[in-house]
Design a protein around this motif. Structure first.
Motif, short mmCIF file in Angstrom:
data_model
loop_
_atom_site.label_atom_id
_atom_site.label_comp_id
_atom_site.label_asym_id
_atom_site.label_seq_id
_atom_site.Cartn_x
_atom_site.Cartn_y
_atom_site.Cartn_z
N THR A 233 -0.79 -0.40 -7.34
CA THR A 233 -2.13 -0.16 -6.80
C THR A 233 -2.61 -1.43 -6.10
O THR A 233 -2.67 -2.50 -6.73
CB THR A 233 -3.12 0.20 -7.91
OG1 THR A 233 -2.72 1.43 -8.52
CG2 THR A 233 -4.53 0.35 -7.35
N LEU A 234 -2.91 -1.34 -4.83
CA LEU A 234 -3.44 -2.46 -4.06
C LEU A 234 -4.94 -2.24 -3.87
O LEU A 234 -5.37 -1.16 -3.48
CB LEU A 234 -2.75 -2.56 -2.71
CG LEU A 234 -3.32 -3.59 -1.73
CD1 LEU A 234 -2.95 -5.00 -2.17
CD2 LEU A 234 -2.84 -3.33 -0.31
N LYS A 235 -5.73 -3.28 -4.15
CA LYS A 235 -7.16 -3.20 -3.93
C LYS A 235 -7.59 -4.34 -3.00
O LYS A 235 -7.14 -5.48 -3.16
CB LYS A 235 -7.93 -3.29 -5.25
CG LYS A 235 -7.68 -2.09 -6.17
CD LYS A 235 -8.60 -2.12 -7.37
CE LYS A 235 -8.35 -0.92 -8.28
NZ LYS A 235 -9.31 -0.85 -9.42
N SER B 52 0.82 -1.22 0.00
CA SER B 52 0.00 0.00 0.00
C SER B 52 0.85 1.26 0.00
O SER B 52 0.36 2.34 -0.34
CB SER B 52 -0.95 -0.01 1.19
OG SER B 52 -0.22 0.06 2.41
N ARG B 53 2.12 1.12 0.35
CA ARG B 53 3.02 2.29 0.38
C ARG B 53 3.87 2.41 -0.88
O ARG B 53 4.61 3.38 -1.03
CB ARG B 53 3.93 2.20 1.61
CG ARG B 53 3.20 2.31 2.95
CD ARG B 53 4.16 2.49 4.10
NE ARG B 53 5.04 1.35 4.28
CZ ARG B 53 4.78 0.31 5.08
NH1 ARG B 53 3.64 0.31 5.79
NH2 ARG B 53 5.63 -0.69 5.20
#
Length: 505
Positions: free
Chosen positions: A262-264, A256-257
Protein backbone atom coordinates in the motif's frame (compact mmCIF):
# COMPACT_ATOMS: atom_id res chain seq x y z
CA UNK A 1 -0.79 -41.17 25.75
CA UNK A 2 -0.70 -43.23 22.55
CA UNK A 3 -3.44 -41.16 20.93
CA UNK A 4 -1.55 -37.97 21.79
CA UNK A 5 1.60 -39.34 20.19
CA UNK A 6 -0.27 -40.34 17.07
CA UNK A 7 -1.90 -36.94 16.76
CA UNK A 8 1.47 -35.23 16.99
CA UNK A 9 2.89 -37.52 14.33
CA UNK A 10 -0.11 -36.79 12.14
CA UNK A 11 0.38 -33.09 12.60
CA UNK A 12 4.08 -33.31 11.73
CA UNK A 13 3.26 -35.35 8.63
CA UNK A 14 0.61 -32.88 7.59
CA UNK A 15 2.96 -29.94 8.02
CA UNK A 16 5.68 -31.73 6.08
CA UNK A 17 3.27 -32.30 3.22
CA UNK A 18 2.15 -28.68 3.15
CA UNK A 19 4.00 -26.45 0.64
CA UNK A 20 6.24 -23.90 2.34
CA UNK A 21 4.74 -21.09 0.28
CA UNK A 22 1.32 -21.79 1.75
CA UNK A 23 2.63 -21.74 5.30
CA UNK A 24 4.84 -18.67 5.08
CA UNK A 25 2.13 -16.00 4.84
CA UNK A 26 0.26 -17.46 7.81
CA UNK A 27 3.35 -17.69 9.97
CA UNK A 28 4.48 -14.17 9.10
CA UNK A 29 0.92 -12.95 9.64
CA UNK A 30 0.84 -14.43 13.15
CA UNK A 31 4.15 -12.80 13.94
CA UNK A 32 3.12 -9.47 12.38
CA UNK A 33 -0.09 -9.35 14.40
CA UNK A 34 2.09 -9.04 17.48
CA UNK A 35 5.00 -7.02 16.07
CA UNK A 36 5.21 -4.24 13.52
CA UNK A 37 8.69 -3.56 12.16
CA UNK A 38 9.26 -0.13 10.66
CA UNK A 39 12.13 0.75 8.34
CA UNK A 40 13.20 4.36 8.84
CA UNK A 41 15.86 6.51 7.23
CA UNK A 42 17.81 7.12 10.42
CA UNK A 43 17.90 6.61 14.15
CA UNK A 44 16.50 9.43 16.26
CA UNK A 45 19.07 11.61 18.00
CA UNK A 46 17.20 11.62 21.32
CA UNK A 47 13.99 10.22 22.80
CA UNK A 48 13.48 13.25 25.04
CA UNK A 49 10.84 15.50 23.43
CA UNK A 50 12.18 18.54 25.28
CA UNK A 51 15.42 18.15 23.34
CA UNK A 52 14.20 16.84 19.99
CA UNK A 53 15.31 18.98 17.08
CA UNK A 54 16.01 16.47 14.34
CA UNK A 55 13.88 15.54 11.36
CA UNK A 56 14.57 11.91 12.20
CA UNK A 57 12.69 11.85 15.50
CA UNK A 58 9.39 12.17 13.65
CA UNK A 59 8.94 8.45 13.17
CA UNK A 60 9.10 7.58 16.85
CA UNK A 61 8.00 10.62 18.87
CA UNK A 62 4.21 10.14 18.89
CA UNK A 63 4.54 6.46 19.73
CA UNK A 64 6.42 7.07 22.99
CA UNK A 65 4.95 10.43 23.92
CA UNK A 66 1.43 11.81 24.05
CA UNK A 67 0.69 15.54 23.67
CA UNK A 68 -1.83 17.50 25.69
CA UNK A 69 -3.97 18.02 22.61
CA UNK A 70 -4.10 16.06 19.37
CA UNK A 71 -3.98 17.20 15.77
CA UNK A 72 -6.04 15.27 13.21
CA UNK A 73 -4.90 14.38 9.68
CA UNK A 74 -7.05 17.33 8.59
CA UNK A 75 -4.91 19.56 10.87
CA UNK A 76 -7.74 20.22 13.34
CA UNK A 77 -7.16 20.34 17.10
CA UNK A 78 -8.99 17.89 19.35
CA UNK A 79 -8.51 16.81 22.99
CA UNK A 80 -5.59 14.55 23.83
CA UNK A 81 -4.43 14.07 27.40
CA UNK A 82 -6.51 17.14 28.20
CA UNK A 83 -9.44 19.21 27.03
CA UNK A 84 -9.03 22.97 26.85
CA UNK A 85 -11.09 26.14 27.11
CA UNK A 86 -9.91 29.50 25.77
CA UNK A 87 -12.03 32.21 27.43
CA UNK A 88 -9.81 35.02 26.15
CA UNK A 89 -6.72 35.35 23.93
CA UNK A 90 -4.33 35.12 26.91
CA UNK A 91 -5.92 32.31 28.92
CA UNK A 92 -6.06 28.54 28.34
CA UNK A 93 -7.75 26.35 30.95
CA UNK A 94 -6.94 22.64 30.77
CA UNK A 95 -8.59 19.62 32.33
CA UNK A 96 -6.66 16.36 32.24
CA UNK A 97 -8.41 13.05 31.77
CA UNK A 98 -8.78 11.20 35.09
CA UNK A 99 -6.33 8.57 36.36
CA UNK A 100 -3.59 9.24 33.80
CA UNK A 101 -0.18 7.70 34.43
CA UNK A 102 3.23 7.67 32.82
CA UNK A 103 4.89 4.45 31.69
CA UNK A 104 6.58 4.14 35.09
CA UNK A 105 3.25 4.20 36.91
CA UNK A 106 3.65 7.70 38.36
CA UNK A 107 0.73 10.09 38.13
CA UNK A 108 0.29 12.34 35.14
CA UNK A 109 -1.45 15.12 37.00
CA UNK A 110 -1.45 18.90 36.87
CA UNK A 111 1.68 19.10 39.01
CA UNK A 112 3.53 16.84 36.55
CA UNK A 113 2.39 19.04 33.65
CA UNK A 114 3.70 22.14 35.38
CA UNK A 115 7.01 20.39 36.04
CA UNK A 116 7.26 19.62 32.31
CA UNK A 117 6.68 23.22 31.28
CA UNK A 118 9.10 24.49 33.94
CA UNK A 119 11.74 22.11 32.59
CA UNK A 120 11.25 23.04 28.94
CA UNK A 121 11.30 26.76 29.74
CA UNK A 122 14.39 26.58 31.97
CA UNK A 123 17.29 28.32 30.15
CA UNK A 124 19.73 25.89 31.78
CA UNK A 125 18.26 22.95 29.85
CA UNK A 126 18.70 24.59 26.46
CA UNK A 127 15.53 23.05 25.09
CA UNK A 128 14.38 23.99 21.58
CA UNK A 129 10.91 24.11 23.13
CA UNK A 130 11.83 27.24 25.07
CA UNK A 131 11.41 29.52 22.05
CA UNK A 132 8.16 27.78 21.10
CA UNK A 133 6.87 28.52 24.61
CA UNK A 134 8.32 32.03 24.85
CA UNK A 135 4.88 33.69 24.96
CA UNK A 136 3.93 31.64 28.06
CA UNK A 137 3.76 33.83 31.14
CA UNK A 138 2.71 31.30 33.77
CA UNK A 139 1.49 27.75 34.35
CA UNK A 140 -0.74 27.54 37.42
CA UNK A 141 -1.98 24.32 39.01
CA UNK A 142 -5.64 24.90 39.92
CA UNK A 143 -6.52 21.37 41.01
CA UNK A 144 -5.27 17.78 40.84
CA UNK A 145 -6.20 17.52 37.16
CA UNK A 146 -6.65 21.17 36.18
CA UNK A 147 -4.19 23.88 35.26
CA UNK A 148 -4.23 27.27 33.57
CA UNK A 149 -1.66 28.64 31.14
CA UNK A 150 -1.46 32.42 30.86
CA UNK A 151 0.25 34.07 27.89
CA UNK A 152 2.15 37.35 27.84
CA UNK A 153 0.70 38.23 24.46
CA UNK A 154 -1.78 36.53 22.12
CA UNK A 155 -0.13 33.53 20.46
CA UNK A 156 -2.18 32.25 17.54
CA UNK A 157 -0.40 28.89 17.04
CA UNK A 158 -0.32 27.95 20.74
CA UNK A 159 -2.60 24.91 20.52
CA UNK A 160 -0.75 23.64 17.43
CA UNK A 161 2.52 24.01 19.36
CA UNK A 162 1.34 21.91 22.29
CA UNK A 163 -0.09 19.30 19.93
CA UNK A 164 3.49 18.27 19.14
CA UNK A 165 6.79 18.22 21.04
CA UNK A 166 6.09 21.13 23.41
CA UNK A 167 2.95 19.36 24.62
CA UNK A 168 4.49 15.91 25.07
CA UNK A 169 4.55 15.11 28.76
CA UNK A 170 7.33 13.03 30.35
CA UNK A 171 7.66 11.55 33.82
CA UNK A 172 9.32 14.10 36.17
CA UNK A 173 10.34 11.18 38.38
CA UNK A 174 12.12 9.45 35.50
CA UNK A 175 13.82 12.69 34.43
CA UNK A 176 15.27 12.98 37.92
CA UNK A 177 16.26 9.33 38.44
CA UNK A 178 17.63 8.62 34.95
CA UNK A 179 19.57 11.85 34.52
CA UNK A 180 21.49 11.85 31.25
CA UNK A 181 20.15 8.37 30.44
CA UNK A 182 16.67 9.83 30.00
CA UNK A 183 17.63 10.70 26.42
CA UNK A 184 17.83 6.99 25.57
CA UNK A 185 15.29 5.57 28.05
CA UNK A 186 12.58 8.21 27.93
CA UNK A 187 9.45 7.63 29.99
CA UNK A 188 6.34 9.23 28.53
CA UNK A 189 2.60 8.59 28.44
CA UNK A 190 2.19 7.52 24.81
CA UNK A 191 0.79 4.28 23.44
CA UNK A 192 4.17 2.50 23.60
CA UNK A 193 6.99 2.40 26.13
CA UNK A 194 10.70 1.97 25.54
CA UNK A 195 12.03 -1.58 25.96
CA UNK A 196 15.49 -1.19 24.47
CA UNK A 197 17.46 0.96 22.06
CA UNK A 198 20.55 -0.33 20.32
CA UNK A 199 21.73 2.67 18.38
CA UNK A 200 22.06 2.20 14.64
CA UNK A 201 20.38 -1.18 14.97
CA UNK A 202 16.89 -1.13 16.48
CA UNK A 203 14.57 0.66 18.87
CA UNK A 204 12.04 -1.67 20.50
CA UNK A 205 8.79 -0.37 21.97
CA UNK A 206 6.09 -2.34 23.77
CA UNK A 207 2.49 -1.22 24.09
CA UNK A 208 1.53 0.59 27.28
CA UNK A 209 -1.48 -1.05 28.90
CA UNK A 210 -2.33 2.18 30.73
CA UNK A 211 -2.63 4.29 27.59
CA UNK A 212 -5.64 6.58 27.89
CA UNK A 213 -7.22 5.54 24.59
CA UNK A 214 -6.92 1.85 25.52
CA UNK A 215 -4.30 -0.67 24.53
CA UNK A 216 -2.93 -0.27 21.01
CA UNK A 217 -3.93 -3.15 18.70
CA UNK A 218 -0.30 -4.02 17.87
CA UNK A 219 1.78 -5.29 20.79
CA UNK A 220 5.30 -4.32 19.78
CA UNK A 221 7.00 -1.84 17.46
CA UNK A 222 10.55 -2.28 16.19
CA UNK A 223 12.17 0.67 14.42
CA UNK A 224 15.17 -0.22 12.26
CA UNK A 225 17.31 2.49 10.63
CA UNK A 226 17.92 1.60 6.97
CA UNK A 227 19.58 4.54 5.26
CA UNK A 228 19.79 2.93 1.81
CA UNK A 229 16.46 3.49 0.08
CA UNK A 230 16.84 0.42 -2.15
CA UNK A 231 17.52 -1.82 0.83
CA UNK A 232 14.63 -0.25 2.75
CA UNK A 233 12.18 -1.10 -0.03
CA UNK A 234 13.65 -4.57 -0.48
CA UNK A 235 12.95 -5.20 3.20
CA UNK A 236 9.36 -4.05 2.70
CA UNK A 237 8.87 -6.32 -0.30
CA UNK A 238 10.25 -9.30 1.65
CA UNK A 239 8.05 -8.45 4.68
CA UNK A 240 11.16 -8.04 6.85
CA UNK A 241 9.64 -4.65 7.63
CA UNK A 242 5.96 -3.85 7.19
CA UNK A 243 6.09 -0.05 7.08
CA UNK A 244 8.63 2.43 5.69
CA UNK A 245 9.06 6.18 5.68
CA UNK A 246 10.63 8.32 2.96
CA UNK A 247 9.62 6.28 -0.07
CA UNK A 248 11.91 7.30 -2.97
CA UNK A 249 9.89 9.40 -5.39
CA UNK A 250 11.22 7.52 -8.41
CA UNK A 251 9.60 4.31 -7.14
CA UNK A 252 6.09 5.72 -6.65
CA UNK A 253 4.71 4.58 -10.01
CA UNK A 254 6.05 1.03 -9.63
CA UNK A 255 5.01 0.64 -5.99
CA UNK A 256 1.47 1.78 -6.74
CA UNK A 257 1.10 -1.24 -9.01
CA UNK A 258 2.41 -3.84 -6.54
CA UNK A 259 -0.37 -6.04 -5.16
CA UNK A 260 1.20 -6.64 -1.75
CA UNK A 261 2.08 -3.02 -0.97
CA UNK A 262 0.00 0.00 0.00
CA UNK A 263 1.49 3.33 -1.08
CA UNK A 264 0.22 6.52 0.54
CA UNK A 265 1.05 10.06 -0.48
CA UNK A 266 -0.29 13.44 0.55
CA UNK A 267 0.80 17.10 0.38
CA UNK A 268 3.39 17.68 3.08
CA UNK A 269 3.83 20.50 5.56
CA UNK A 270 7.59 20.78 5.38
CA UNK A 271 10.28 21.92 3.01
CA UNK A 272 13.59 20.71 1.65
CA UNK A 273 16.03 23.58 1.85
CA UNK A 274 19.68 24.40 2.48
CA UNK A 275 20.98 26.83 5.08
CA UNK A 276 23.68 29.22 3.86
CA UNK A 277 26.12 29.97 6.67
CA UNK A 278 25.89 33.74 7.10
CA UNK A 279 28.57 33.76 9.81
CA UNK A 280 31.60 32.97 7.62
CA UNK A 281 32.90 33.34 4.10
CA UNK A 282 31.77 33.05 1.43
CA UNK A 283 28.12 33.38 2.50
CA UNK A 284 28.65 36.16 5.02
CA UNK A 285 28.34 38.32 1.91
CA UNK A 286 24.63 38.74 0.94
CA UNK A 287 25.59 39.27 -2.71
CA UNK A 288 27.27 35.86 -2.81
CA UNK A 289 24.22 34.27 -1.20
CA UNK A 290 21.92 35.85 -3.77
CA UNK A 291 24.22 34.74 -6.57
CA UNK A 292 24.19 31.14 -5.37
CA UNK A 293 20.40 31.07 -5.02
CA UNK A 294 20.05 32.63 -8.48
CA UNK A 295 22.27 29.91 -9.96
CA UNK A 296 19.94 27.11 -8.84
CA UNK A 297 16.84 25.94 -10.69
CA UNK A 298 14.53 24.16 -8.21
CA UNK A 299 12.47 22.76 -11.10
CA UNK A 300 15.45 20.63 -12.06
CA UNK A 301 15.61 19.24 -8.53
CA UNK A 302 11.87 18.56 -8.56
CA UNK A 303 12.16 16.58 -11.80
CA UNK A 304 15.38 14.71 -11.07
CA UNK A 305 14.96 14.03 -7.34
CA UNK A 306 11.22 14.17 -6.67
CA UNK A 307 10.08 12.89 -10.08
CA UNK A 308 7.19 15.33 -10.22
CA UNK A 309 5.87 14.64 -6.73
CA UNK A 310 5.56 17.62 -4.40
CA UNK A 311 6.05 21.17 -5.66
CA UNK A 312 8.74 23.82 -6.02
CA UNK A 313 9.42 25.92 -2.93
CA UNK A 314 10.27 29.62 -2.96
CA UNK A 315 9.76 30.08 0.77
CA UNK A 316 8.87 28.26 3.95
CA UNK A 317 5.05 28.18 3.69
CA UNK A 318 3.71 25.20 1.69
CA UNK A 319 0.53 24.99 -0.40
CA UNK A 320 -1.03 22.74 2.27
CA UNK A 321 -1.32 25.83 4.52
CA UNK A 322 -3.55 27.46 1.94
CA UNK A 323 -4.60 30.55 3.89
CA UNK A 324 -0.99 31.77 4.18
CA UNK A 325 0.53 30.40 0.97
CA UNK A 326 1.15 32.77 -1.93
CA UNK A 327 1.18 30.81 -5.22
CA UNK A 328 2.54 33.85 -7.08
CA UNK A 329 5.61 34.22 -4.87
CA UNK A 330 8.68 33.67 -7.12
CA UNK A 331 11.47 36.01 -6.01
CA UNK A 332 14.25 34.41 -8.10
CA UNK A 333 14.53 33.63 -11.80
CA UNK A 334 17.21 30.94 -12.16
CA UNK A 335 20.05 32.03 -14.42
CA UNK A 336 23.76 31.21 -14.48
CA UNK A 337 24.49 34.46 -16.30
CA UNK A 338 22.56 36.51 -13.75
CA UNK A 339 24.42 34.77 -10.93
CA UNK A 340 27.77 35.56 -12.58
CA UNK A 341 26.76 39.20 -12.89
CA UNK A 342 25.87 39.38 -9.20
CA UNK A 343 29.33 38.04 -8.32
CA UNK A 344 31.02 40.45 -10.74
CA UNK A 345 29.07 43.39 -9.34
CA UNK A 346 30.31 42.38 -5.90
CA UNK A 347 33.90 42.58 -7.15
CA UNK A 348 34.44 38.81 -7.23
CA UNK A 349 36.50 37.72 -10.23
CA UNK A 350 37.54 34.15 -9.38
CA UNK A 351 35.51 31.01 -8.73
CA UNK A 352 34.03 30.99 -5.21
CA UNK A 353 34.79 27.75 -3.31
CA UNK A 354 31.76 26.26 -1.58
CA UNK A 355 31.25 23.01 0.30
CA UNK A 356 27.77 21.44 0.28
CA UNK A 357 27.01 19.14 3.23
CA UNK A 358 24.33 16.47 2.89
CA UNK A 359 23.46 13.17 4.49
CA UNK A 360 24.43 10.06 2.60
CA UNK A 361 20.95 9.23 1.29
CA UNK A 362 20.68 8.86 -2.49
CA UNK A 363 18.07 11.63 -2.80
CA UNK A 364 20.16 14.15 -0.89
CA UNK A 365 23.32 13.21 -2.77
CA UNK A 366 21.48 13.62 -6.08
CA UNK A 367 20.26 17.02 -4.91
CA UNK A 368 23.77 18.09 -3.97
CA UNK A 369 25.14 16.97 -7.33
CA UNK A 370 22.54 19.08 -9.15
CA UNK A 371 23.42 22.10 -7.03
CA UNK A 372 27.09 21.45 -7.68
CA UNK A 373 26.63 21.27 -11.45
CA UNK A 374 24.47 24.38 -11.66
CA UNK A 375 26.58 26.49 -9.29
CA UNK A 376 29.80 25.49 -11.05
CA UNK A 377 28.38 27.00 -14.24
CA UNK A 378 27.71 30.28 -12.44
CA UNK A 379 31.06 31.17 -10.91
CA UNK A 380 31.33 28.78 -7.98
CA UNK A 381 33.64 25.85 -7.31
CA UNK A 382 31.59 23.33 -5.36
CA UNK A 383 32.53 20.18 -3.50
CA UNK A 384 30.05 17.78 -1.90
CA UNK A 385 30.55 16.47 1.62
CA UNK A 386 28.51 13.49 2.82
CA UNK A 387 27.79 12.82 6.50
CA UNK A 388 25.82 10.28 8.52
CA UNK A 389 22.21 11.31 9.16
CA UNK A 390 22.62 11.29 12.94
CA UNK A 391 25.44 13.83 12.62
CA UNK A 392 23.33 16.37 10.76
CA UNK A 393 21.88 18.24 13.72
CA UNK A 394 25.34 18.60 15.30
CA UNK A 395 26.83 19.99 12.09
CA UNK A 396 23.97 22.47 11.79
CA UNK A 397 24.08 23.63 15.40
CA UNK A 398 27.85 24.08 15.32
CA UNK A 399 27.58 25.90 11.98
CA UNK A 400 30.32 23.67 10.64
CA UNK A 401 29.33 24.12 6.99
CA UNK A 402 29.10 26.51 4.07
CA UNK A 403 25.82 25.19 2.71
CA UNK A 404 23.99 22.39 4.53
CA UNK A 405 20.74 20.57 4.02
CA UNK A 406 18.14 21.73 6.55
CA UNK A 407 14.99 19.70 5.91
CA UNK A 408 11.93 20.51 7.98
CA UNK A 409 8.98 18.20 8.55
CA UNK A 410 6.68 21.19 8.84
CA UNK A 411 4.01 22.35 11.23
CA UNK A 412 0.30 22.98 10.85
CA UNK A 413 0.81 26.73 11.35
CA UNK A 414 3.24 28.95 9.39
CA UNK A 415 4.82 30.07 12.65
CA UNK A 416 6.22 26.57 13.05
CA UNK A 417 7.93 26.78 9.65
CA UNK A 418 9.37 30.25 10.08
CA UNK A 419 9.85 31.52 13.61
CA UNK A 420 12.53 29.10 14.76
CA UNK A 421 14.43 29.34 11.47
CA UNK A 422 14.48 33.06 10.82
CA UNK A 423 14.24 34.99 14.09
CA UNK A 424 17.58 36.18 15.44
CA UNK A 425 17.69 33.74 18.35
CA UNK A 426 15.61 30.93 16.82
CA UNK A 427 16.92 27.46 17.72
CA UNK A 428 16.79 26.39 14.07
CA UNK A 429 18.50 29.53 12.80
CA UNK A 430 21.36 27.37 11.58
CA UNK A 431 22.33 30.01 9.02
CA UNK A 432 23.13 32.55 11.73
CA UNK A 433 20.78 34.96 9.96
CA UNK A 434 20.28 38.30 11.74
CA UNK A 435 17.40 40.51 10.65
CA UNK A 436 15.58 42.85 13.01
CA UNK A 437 12.92 43.39 10.37
CA UNK A 438 12.14 39.70 9.89
CA UNK A 439 12.21 38.99 13.62
CA UNK A 440 9.73 41.83 14.20
CA UNK A 441 7.42 40.63 11.42
CA UNK A 442 7.40 37.07 12.76
CA UNK A 443 6.79 38.27 16.31
CA UNK A 444 3.80 40.28 15.08
CA UNK A 445 2.50 37.36 13.00
CA UNK A 446 2.40 34.96 15.93
CA UNK A 447 0.53 37.46 18.11
CA UNK A 448 -2.02 38.56 15.48
CA UNK A 449 -5.35 36.77 15.75
CA UNK A 450 -6.92 37.27 12.31
CA UNK A 451 -5.69 34.91 9.57
CA UNK A 452 -5.77 37.67 6.97
CA UNK A 453 -3.50 39.89 9.06
CA UNK A 454 -1.17 37.01 9.75
CA UNK A 455 -0.97 36.00 6.08
CA UNK A 456 0.04 39.54 5.12
CA UNK A 457 2.82 39.58 7.72
CA UNK A 458 4.12 36.18 6.63
CA UNK A 459 4.24 37.24 2.99
CA UNK A 460 6.17 40.36 3.90
CA UNK A 461 8.58 38.26 5.95
CA UNK A 462 9.07 35.78 3.11
CA UNK A 463 9.91 38.61 0.72
CA UNK A 464 12.51 40.03 3.13
CA UNK A 465 14.04 36.59 3.67
CA UNK A 466 14.24 36.02 -0.07
CA UNK A 467 16.09 39.31 -0.49
CA UNK A 468 18.63 38.39 2.20
CA UNK A 469 18.91 34.77 0.94
CA UNK A 470 19.96 32.93 4.13
CA UNK A 471 18.28 29.79 2.82
CA UNK A 472 18.02 28.07 -0.53
CA UNK A 473 14.49 26.67 -0.86
CA UNK A 474 14.04 23.79 -3.26
CA UNK A 475 10.88 21.77 -2.76
CA UNK A 476 7.79 21.06 -0.70
CA UNK A 477 8.06 17.27 -0.75
CA UNK A 478 4.96 15.11 -0.74
CA UNK A 479 4.65 12.76 2.21
CA UNK A 480 5.44 9.35 0.69
CA UNK A 481 5.16 6.21 2.81
CA UNK A 482 4.37 2.57 2.15
CA UNK A 483 3.34 -0.55 4.00
CA UNK A 484 2.47 -4.19 3.65
CA UNK A 485 -1.03 -4.56 2.23
CA UNK A 486 -2.42 -6.06 5.42
CA UNK A 487 -1.55 -3.06 7.61
CA UNK A 488 -4.26 -0.49 8.28
CA UNK A 489 -2.71 2.85 9.31
CA UNK A 490 -3.34 6.58 9.08
CA UNK A 491 -1.02 8.95 7.24
CA UNK A 492 -0.45 12.45 8.61
CA UNK A 493 0.74 15.47 6.59
CA UNK A 494 3.83 15.91 8.77
CA UNK A 495 4.97 12.36 8.01
CA UNK A 496 4.97 11.34 11.67
CA UNK A 497 3.83 7.81 12.46
CA UNK A 498 1.07 7.65 15.07
CA UNK A 499 0.82 3.89 15.35
CA UNK A 500 -1.66 3.68 18.20
CA UNK A 501 -4.21 3.76 15.37
CA UNK A 502 -2.54 1.00 13.31
CA UNK A 503 -3.76 -2.57 13.12
CA UNK A 504 -3.36 -5.62 10.95
CA UNK A 505 -6.46 -6.42 8.92
Amino acid sequence: MMSTTLSRRSLIAALAATPAAALAPRLSWAQAARTLTIGVVSDPVTLDPAMMASFFELSVQFNIHEPLVHVTPEMKIEPGLASVENPDPLTYRFTLKPNLTFHDGTALDAAAVKANFDRMMDPALGSPRRSELAPVDSVEVTGPTTFTIKLKTPYAPFLQVIAIRAGMMVSPTAVKTLGADFATKAVGAGPYKVVSWTKNSELVLERFDGYWRGKAPIERLVFRPIADETVRLANLRSNTVQLVDAVPAQTVAALSREANITLKQSPGLGFNAFSLNCTRAPFDNPAVRRAFVTAIDPQTVLRAVYFGTGSVAAGAIPPSIAWAYDPKFAPYKPSADAAKKLLADAGITSAVPVSITVTNSPAQVRTAEILQAQANQAGFKVEVKQIDATSLITVLRQKDFDLCMSPWSGRTDPDGNMYNYFTKTGPNNFAGYQSDKVTDLLEKARSATAEGDRAKLYREAEAAIAQDAPMLFLAFPATLQASAKGLDWVQYPDGAFRLQFARFA
